[in-house]
Design a protein around this motif. Structure first.
Motif, short mmCIF file in Angstrom:
data_model
loop_
_atom_site.label_atom_id
_atom_site.label_comp_id
_atom_site.label_asym_id
_atom_site.label_seq_id
_atom_site.Cartn_x
_atom_site.Cartn_y
_atom_site.Cartn_z
N ALA A 145 0.84 -1.20 0.00
CA ALA A 145 0.00 0.00 0.00
C ALA A 145 0.88 1.25 0.00
CB ALA A 145 -0.93 0.00 1.21
N TYR A 149 0.87 4.25 -2.81
CA TYR A 149 0.62 5.67 -2.55
C TYR A 149 1.82 6.54 -2.93
CZ TYR A 149 -3.85 4.90 -0.28
OH TYR A 149 -5.16 4.58 -0.04
N SER A 168 -6.20 5.15 -3.56
CA SER A 168 -7.25 4.59 -2.72
C SER A 168 -8.21 3.75 -3.54
CB SER A 168 -8.01 5.71 -2.00
OG SER A 168 -7.13 6.43 -1.16
N SER A 169 -8.52 4.20 -4.75
CA SER A 169 -9.40 3.43 -5.64
C SER A 169 -8.74 2.11 -6.04
CB SER A 169 -9.72 4.24 -6.90
OG SER A 169 -10.36 5.43 -6.55
N LEU A 171 -6.40 0.50 -4.37
CA LEU A 171 -6.35 -0.35 -3.18
C LEU A 171 -7.69 -1.04 -2.95
CD1 LEU A 171 -4.43 -1.22 -0.90
CD2 LEU A 171 -5.29 0.71 0.43
N ALA A 172 -8.78 -0.31 -3.09
CA ALA A 172 -10.11 -0.90 -2.92
C ALA A 172 -10.35 -1.98 -3.96
CB ALA A 172 -11.18 0.19 -3.02
N ALA A 173 -9.95 -1.72 -5.21
CA ALA A 173 -10.11 -2.73 -6.26
C ALA A 173 -9.27 -3.97 -5.96
CB ALA A 173 -9.73 -2.15 -7.62
N LEU A 175 -8.50 -5.13 -3.04
CA LEU A 175 -9.19 -5.90 -2.00
C LEU A 175 -10.36 -6.69 -2.58
CD1 LEU A 175 -9.13 -3.30 0.91
CD2 LEU A 175 -7.77 -5.39 0.70
N VAL A 176 -11.06 -6.10 -3.54
CA VAL A 176 -12.16 -6.82 -4.21
C VAL A 176 -11.61 -8.03 -4.96
CG1 VAL A 176 -13.90 -6.66 -6.04
CG2 VAL A 176 -13.69 -4.83 -4.36
#
Length: 199
Positions: A145, A149, A168-169, A171-173, A175-176
């Motif tokens: 992470a 960043y 952040s987008s 990172l969220a993807a 995790l998905v």
């Protein structure tokens, strides 16, 4: 390759500048970086689960048979290779929102280098112990992470505030994608390709 791997840990800001100036091709990245490093976690897990095993509540070690561990290791290896390409495609798609115009190849290169700590952290699977795995996994995800960043604004040539939102987008993807891989593993195991334990 080794210079970039070392640089991502020793001086990530400079390493990202060097990587972005190189303009590597996807095929060269896979051949010189990803194919080798992505083999670390499944190979380590194969050795750890078939040779050492793990102990539950201090009991006898539990091990996997080599015949069942090998296809699981190969599937996880292929999943990592595909995951890098999927994340690269997502980064390429999201780049339009943040006024960046990298090629798909550049995005896959970025995803591959960002995943380096996850690959290296896979060495912990040589000794399959719950706490070691949790510590190594947490450290690898945290540093990944951090690289994301730090590196994304430099690599994409966008301002830091936009880079934070973009990262952040991504990172969220990521995790998905991780949750999807776990769900797919459960489904595959239910179809009979699961682990078989030694007796």
């Amino acid at each position: 390759m080794i210079n970039h791997v070392w640089g991502l840990f020793a001086h990530p800001g400079q390493a990202w500048r060097d990587i972005s100036n190189e303009r590597q091709t996807v095929s060269r990245l896979y051949l010189s970086h990803i194919l080798l490093l992505a083999a670390i976690p499944p190979l380590s897990a194969y050795i750890g689960t078939t040779q050492l095993g793990w102990s539950i509540a201090g009991g006898d070690p539990v091990r996997l048979t080599q015949a069942s561990a090998l296809p699981l290791a190969l599937l996880s290896y292929l999943t990592m290779l595909i995951g890098i390409a999927v994340m690269g495609r997502f980064i390429h798609w999201m780049a339009r929102t943040y006024s960046a115009s990298p090629s798909l190849g550049q995005c896959i290169v970025f995803a591959g280098y960002t995943a380096t700590p996850l690959f290296i952290g896979g060495l912990a699977a040589l000794y399959p112990h719950l706490w070691l795995g949790l510590l190594a996994g947490t450290a690898a995800v945290s540093y990944t992470a951090y690289l994301l960043y730090v590196g994304l604004p430099t690599f994409m040539g966008i301002p830091r505030d936009e880079g934070f939102l973009f990262s952040s987008s991504v990172l969220a993807a990521g995790l998905v994608v991780l949750v999807s891989i776990i769900a797919a593993s459960v489904i595959i195991w239910s179809l009979g390709v699961g682990p078989v334990y030694t007796s």
